[in-house]
Motif scaffolding. Structure first.
Motif, mmCIF file in Angstrom:
data_model
loop_
_atom_site.group_PDB
_atom_site.id
_atom_site.type_symbol
_atom_site.label_atom_id
_atom_site.label_comp_id
_atom_site.label_asym_id
_atom_site.label_seq_id
_atom_site.Cartn_x
_atom_site.Cartn_y
_atom_site.Cartn_z
ATOM 1 N N HIS A 138 -1.148 -0.731 -60.649
ATOM 2 C CA HIS A 138 -0.410 -0.271 -59.477
ATOM 3 C C HIS A 138 0.095 -1.460 -58.673
ATOM 4 N N GLN A 139 1.018 -1.203 -57.754
ATOM 5 C CA GLN A 139 1.412 -2.128 -56.705
ATOM 6 C C GLN A 139 0.833 -1.604 -55.392
ATOM 7 N N GLU B 257 10.660 -5.616 -57.613
ATOM 8 C CA GLU B 257 10.683 -4.645 -56.521
ATOM 9 C C GLU B 257 9.730 -3.498 -56.846
ATOM 10 N N ILE B 258 10.148 -2.238 -56.703
ATOM 11 C CA ILE B 258 9.259 -1.129 -57.026
ATOM 12 C C ILE B 258 9.216 -0.975 -58.543
ATOM 13 N N TYR B 259 8.028 -1.105 -59.102
ATOM 14 C CA TYR B 259 7.843 -1.162 -60.559
ATOM 15 C C TYR B 259 6.759 -0.152 -60.921
ATOM 16 N N ARG B 260 7.169 0.979 -61.444
ATOM 17 C CA ARG B 260 6.224 2.053 -61.713
ATOM 18 C C ARG B 260 5.376 1.748 -62.960
ATOM 19 N N PRO C 42 1.778 -8.205 -52.430
ATOM 20 C CA PRO C 42 1.417 -6.798 -52.655
ATOM 21 C C PRO C 42 2.208 -6.115 -53.761
ATOM 22 N N LEU C 43 3.417 -6.610 -54.060
ATOM 23 C CA LEU C 43 4.222 -5.991 -55.112
ATOM 24 C C LEU C 43 3.823 -6.456 -56.507
ATOM 25 N N LEU C 44 2.859 -7.351 -56.609
ATOM 26 C CA LEU C 44 2.357 -7.776 -57.913
ATOM 27 C C LEU C 44 1.614 -6.613 -58.571
#
Length: 237
Positions: A105-106, A170-173, A199-201
């Motif tokens: 998750h991110q 960016e947003i990576y599901r 946090p986006l890692l």
């Protein structure tokens, strides 16, 4: 400390490990301070697999000077500059027998003081009486998290697994992860060291397999002013 290397890793990979931020003696004092607190607070959560303290710096205020040592503050100032403040803190204690794991998750939400609908902020959620929203992307891109390790941590006792560079997507599901292109890395950290991450890692954590304990202090930092009508649930300078 090689500031240039750590800065490069944070920019390109989305994380970096800095060892020896705390001495063995300092780690023992932090652990003793945590073990002496009254565990009856509603901010405390205990199961067979996990003990956690939400709003850790608020719940255990005497711990702050032990956490924010001159060495830590100098490290963060050199890496990120001025203006950042702590906006979320959690203590995790994962016992050696734990089967607790975290899927890929991110960290897409921030903790705020109330549930309210505001343009640009995603749907609000409530968990353990804490409100969270997904803020505009630029806030997440500028925030950072530190994970202070109070035990030696590796693949066997749930060290974070990460996908280097995934914070740049960016947003990576999780369902869209391309395992032909991604390379999973285990962020092993010695007791007294810290892992720094965006946090986006994309990250995850395995079950414990070596019967070793894992205690971590997780603190998120920001320098953002939120939209009118909401504020950070936890803001410590």
């Amino acid at each position: 400390m090689d500031i240039t290397r750590h800065q490069y890793e944070i920019v390109r990979q989305g994380f970096s490990v800095v060892e020896h931020i705390y001495t063995d003696a300092e780690v023992k004092v932090i652990v003793a301070g945590i073990e002496n607190v009254d565990k009856a607070s509603p901010l405390f959560r205990q199961t067979d697999d996990l003990f956690a303290i939400r709003q850790f710096l608020k719940a255990v205020p005497e711990i702050s000077p032990l956490i924010f040592t001159g060495r830590l503050k100098t490290c963060l100032q050199q890496l990120f500059g001025d203006g950042y403040f702590a906006v979320k803190s959690i203590y995790f204690d994962k016992p050696g027998s734990s089967n607790w794991f975290v899927a890929w998750h991110q960290d897409l939400t921030i903790s705020v003081d109330k549930k309210i609908e505001i343009t640009g902020y995603g749907p609000g959620t409530v968990k353990h009486n804490q409100f969270a929203v997904q803020p505009p992307l630029h806030i997440l891109q500028d925030n950072f998290t530190i994970r202070i390790h109070l035990d030696d941590t590796d693949e066997g006792n749930g060290a974070l697994k990460v996908l280097p560079g995934s914070h740049l997507k960016e947003i990576y599901r999780p369902e869209n992860i391309d395992w032909q292109q991604e390379t999973e890395v285990s962020c092993n950290v010695q007791a007294g060291g810290i892992m720094i991450m965006r946090p986006l890692l994309m990250h995850a954590s395995n079950r414990t397999t070596n019967s070793k304990r894992r205690r971590v202090v997780h603190i998120e930092f920001s320098r953002a002013t939120l939209a009118d009508g909401i504020d950070w649930a936890e803001r410590i300078y």
